[in-house]
Motif scaffolding. Structure first.
Motif, PDB file in Angstrom:
ATOM      1  N   VAL A 289      37.419  42.601  42.761  1.00 11.72           N
ATOM      2  CA  VAL A 289      36.817  41.647  41.830  1.00 11.72           C
ATOM      3  C   VAL A 289      36.913  40.231  42.384  1.00 11.72           C
ATOM      4  O   VAL A 289      35.949  39.473  42.359  1.00 11.72           O
ATOM      5  N   PHE A 290      38.088  39.880  42.907  1.00  9.48           N
ATOM      6  CA  PHE A 290      38.335  38.537  43.432  1.00  9.48           C
ATOM      7  C   PHE A 290      38.272  38.595  44.958  1.00  9.48           C
ATOM      8  O   PHE A 290      39.291  38.665  45.630  1.00  9.48           O
ATOM      9  N   ARG A 291      37.086  38.568  45.513  1.00  5.73           N
ATOM     10  CA  ARG A 291      36.917  38.644  46.968  1.00  5.73           C
ATOM     11  C   ARG A 291      37.391  37.343  47.611  1.00  5.73           C
ATOM     12  O   ARG A 291      37.077  36.259  47.131  1.00  5.73           O
ATOM     13  N   ASN A 292      38.200  37.500  48.663  1.00  7.28           N
ATOM     14  CA  ASN A 292      38.807  36.361  49.360  1.00  7.28           C
ATOM     15  C   ASN A 292      39.623  35.496  48.403  1.00  7.28           C
ATOM     16  O   ASN A 292      39.764  34.288  48.599  1.00  7.28           O
ATOM     17  N   GLY A 293      40.144  36.104  47.335  1.00  9.14           N
ATOM     18  CA  GLY A 293      40.967  35.379  46.377  1.00  9.14           C
ATOM     19  C   GLY A 293      40.204  34.495  45.419  1.00  9.14           C
ATOM     20  O   GLY A 293      40.794  33.818  44.593  1.00  9.14           O
ATOM     21  N   LEU A 294      38.866  34.496  45.510  1.00 13.13           N
ATOM     22  CA  LEU A 294      38.058  33.628  44.656  1.00 13.13           C
ATOM     23  C   LEU A 294      37.473  34.411  43.485  1.00 13.13           C
ATOM     24  O   LEU A 294      37.067  35.559  43.635  1.00 13.13           O
ATOM     25  N   ALA A 295      37.401  33.767  42.358  1.00 11.63           N
ATOM     26  CA  ALA A 295      36.803  34.392  41.183  1.00 11.63           C
ATOM     27  C   ALA A 295      35.295  34.488  41.376  1.00 11.63           C
ATOM     28  O   ALA A 295      34.677  33.573  41.917  1.00 11.63           O
ATOM     29  N   PRO A 296      34.691  35.589  40.944  1.00  7.88           N
ATOM     30  CA  PRO A 296      33.233  35.698  41.067  1.00  7.88           C
ATOM     31  C   PRO A 296      32.550  34.732  40.100  1.00  7.88           C
ATOM     32  O   PRO A 296      33.130  34.309  39.107  1.00  7.88           O
ATOM     33  N   THR A 297      31.324  34.403  40.410  1.00  6.92           N
ATOM     34  CA  THR A 297      30.568  33.535  39.510  1.00  6.92           C
ATOM     35  C   THR A 297      30.216  34.279  38.226  1.00  6.92           C
ATOM     36  O   THR A 297      29.999  33.674  37.193  1.00  6.92           O
TER      37      THR A 297
END
Length: 167
Positions: free
Chosen positions: A150-158
């Protein structure tokens, strides 16, 4: 002394006659709801019961929950412990709960010999739809780390993918 004992005895007898009789049913339904775990992306039925009468040692409670996704009902069997006054039943994980739709639940209390001591039938209604749930758990593992799916590369999806069910 006799003037005090006789009125006290009459009062005790009257108070004993005012006690609430619970009848033959050993359990009383005290709560029913759906629990949505947003972080882990699942829902369950949760049913609470209060013991109103003693149950024989070795008794069990069996619950059958309507499967909101369709298919076979979900079942659960729990041992009843004589010293515990509360019974909490939590179904296996479910999906596809619809808002304001009644779902059937049947609860049977069986004695140690398998004989039915009590049978309860009820419905559970949700005030929200499971479409508010994410499609995948937001966290994983015992430390509730961000789910890398869900959090790719530690970033929240838009935009989070939401749970979907057949129409």
């Amino acid at each position: 002394m006799k003037n005090v004992v006789l009125p006290a005895l009459v009062a005790a007898v009257m108070l004993a006659g005012c006690q609430r009789e619970t009848g033959p049913d050993p359990l009383k339904l005290t709560g029913k709801m759906f629990v949505f775990n947003y972080r882990l992306a699942y829902a369950t039925y949760t049913i609470t019961l209060q013991k109103t009468e003693p149950v024989p040692d070795g008794s069990v409670v069996m619950a059958t929950f309507e499967n909101p996704a369709g298919g076979e009902p979900l079942t659960l069997t729990r041992k009843l412990f004589p010293k515990l006054d509360k019974v909490v039943l939590e179904s296996p994980d479910i999906t596809c709960v619809r808002k304001e739709r009644p779902y059937a639940v049947t609860i049977e209390i069986k004695g140690p010999d398998g004989a039915t001591l009590q049978k309860l039938e009820t419905t559970v209604i949700s005030d929200i739809d499971q479409s508010v749930m994410p499609a995948r758990p937001l966290v994983v593992g015992p430390a509730y780390e961000k789910n890398p799916e869900v959090f790719r590369n530690g970033l929240a999806p838009t935009r989070f993918d939401m749970a979907a069910c057949p129409a």
